[in-house]
Design an enzyme around this catalytic site. Structure first.
Site, PDB file in Angstrom:
ATOM      1  N   CYS B  33       0.845  -1.208   0.000  1.00 11.43           N
ATOM      2  CA  CYS B  33       0.000   0.000   0.000  1.00 11.43           C
ATOM      3  C   CYS B  33       0.876   1.251   0.000  1.00 11.43           C
ATOM      4  O   CYS B  33       1.485   1.602   1.011  1.00 11.43           O
ATOM      5  CB  CYS B  33      -0.916  -0.040   1.222  1.00 11.43           C
ATOM      6  SG  CYS B  33      -1.712   1.524   1.624  1.00 11.43           S
ATOM      7  N   CYS B  36       0.072   3.935   2.513  1.00 11.96           N
ATOM      8  CA  CYS B  36       0.489   3.513   3.862  1.00 11.96           C
ATOM      9  C   CYS B  36       1.967   3.818   4.069  1.00 11.96           C
ATOM     10  O   CYS B  36       2.375   4.309   5.128  1.00 11.96           O
ATOM     11  CB  CYS B  36       0.257   2.014   4.056  1.00 11.96           C
ATOM     12  SG  CYS B  36      -1.456   1.500   3.834  1.00 11.96           S
TER      13      CYS B  36
END
Lengths: 315, 108
Positions: B33, B36
């Site tokens: 991600c 993230c």
């Protein structure tokens, strides 16, 4: 922990850089803001190959180079290259003057140099650029944002001069930056506002977050160069596109992270220029504009690379 | 900067989160991600600033599906402030400046 580049050894420097140079000149290495090494069919990044790792701490221990500086240099390279899909090897293309930076930044590092303040000093340089009257996007940056950026630069200058700045002073500047960013509605200012708001911290602490904040702002500045080759209508459409991106990025999300309702409902012009139909219709024209602006963009990227090289050499 | 964020999974959730004397900021993430990964530096910068008031942990949702289900995480990154292992607030900010302001409003 103070890092000393290449373990203070010219021999170590040569032994680490030469394998990178060989593969870089073969264009078998692909710049990446993440350290990439031996990644499941993915070509290594320059820094990943240099440190033979994808772990930040291991990279710093082996090379003596701050991972945040490596990330910034890779980021500048990614702005100037095109990655070409290839089945058996990495392939990149770009202006040779920009590609040269792939090893120039490593060659510029003196063995034993302590580079921990290079990224913070580059952050200070960026803030200076934003505050210059001839900054290309100056007319898009609100007085409140300029004021906040100036306050940040002033506190950084005090810190760089060895003076202490209280937590309270920083809180005041952070509040001013958040307020200025929240109230700004200019299509071209969003990424600049995000940078100013996100970077409003003591200069010695900004390295780790810097490239994540710098990359979208720099991309925004490069994209602005394209407007010189657009018609008035195309410039207006681009502004609506940016406002649409901002609306989607900042829309409130529910407990499971979904946007509801569609943030573009309130921005019909943004919805139009972000539609698949519009993008398909404009694809050829946008390619023409990008090609026309490429020289101006390359000049800006190269000047930015030269600034980083100067800071590395002066460390 | 060495990571000051504790990696938590289903094995150490009880010890690190449920039994924590401090409120715990949980970062639900995954290695694939990109947003993230972009958020992590802000959290790593916040951790030493709030070390007296807050513990910050990260949970890889792929490695800990039961914790993902427990917190009903359906998108990442997702930040929850938890007390005794239960969520008490969801943080929506994504920069250190905004997160610090949000935490200052929530924390005693």
């Amino acid at each position: 922990m103070t890092l000393q580049a290449f373990n203070s050894s010219q021999a170590v420097k040569v032994s680490m850089i030469e394998p990178v140079r060989k593969l870089w000149l073969a264009r078998a290495v692909v710049p990446d803001v993440d350290l990439v090494w031996n990644g499941h069919g993915k070509a290594s990044s320059i820094s990943g190959l240099l440190g033979r790792t994808d772990d930040r701490e291991t990279f710093e221990q082996r090379t003596g180079i701050p991972a945040d500086l490596a990330k910034l240099c890779e980021c500048l390279l990614t702005m100037g290259i095109t990655k070409t899909p290839a089945s058996d090897a990495a392939a990149i293309a770009g202006n040779e003057a920009l590609l040269a930076f792939g090893t120039e930044w490593l060659d510029a590092i003196a063995p034993g140099a302590e580079l921990g303040m290079t990224v913070p000093r580059f952050a200070r340089h960026c803030m200076d650029l934003i505050l210059r009257p001839d900054f290309p996007l100056a007319v898009h940056v609100s007085p409140a944002l300029v004021e906040a950026a100036g306050q940040i630069r002033d506190l950084w200058d005090r810190e760089l001069a060895g003076q202490s700045v209280s937590r309270g002073e920083w809180r005041g500047v952070q509040r001013a930056a958040m307020s200025a960013a929240a109230s700004d509605g200019d299509a071209w200012a969003y990424r600049i506002a995000s940078f100013i708001e996100g970077i409003a911290w003591p200069i010695a602490t900004v390295s780790h977050e810097f490239t994540g904040l710098f990359e979208p702002m720099f991309f925004n500045c490069l994209m602005f160069e394209e407007t010189a080759f657009m018609t008035d209508e195309e410039r207006s459409d681009r502004a609506h596109m940016l406002l649409g991106w901002k609306a989607m990025a900042t829309a409130p999300r529910d407990e499971i992270g979904l946007v509801d309702p569609d943030p573009l409902e309130a921005h019909p012009e943004s919805a139009r220029v972000l539609s698949a139909e519009y993008l398909e219709q404009m694809m050829g024209r946008m390619a023409e504009i990008r090609a026309a602006a490429q020289g101006r963009k390359d000049t800006i990227i190269r000047e930015t690379m030269d600034t980083v090289l100067r800071l590395i050499r002066s460390a | 900067m060495a990571s000051t964020i504790i990696a938590v999974d289903e094995d150490n959730f009880e010890a690190e989160v449920v039994n924590s004397a401090l409120p715990v900021l949980i970062d639900f993430w995954a290695p694939w991600c990109a947003p993230c990964r972009a958020l992590l530096p802000a959290l790593e910068a916040l951790a030493p600033m709030y070390s007296d008031a807050l513990k910050i942990v990260k949970i890889d949702i792929d490695a800990s599906p039961a914790l993902k289900a427990k917190f009903n995480v359906q998108s990442i990154p997702q930040l929850y402030l938890a007390s005794a292992g239960a969520p008490i607030a969801r943080l929506v900010s994504r920069t250190r400046t905004q997160l610090a302001a949000e935490l200052d409003d929530i924390l005693p």
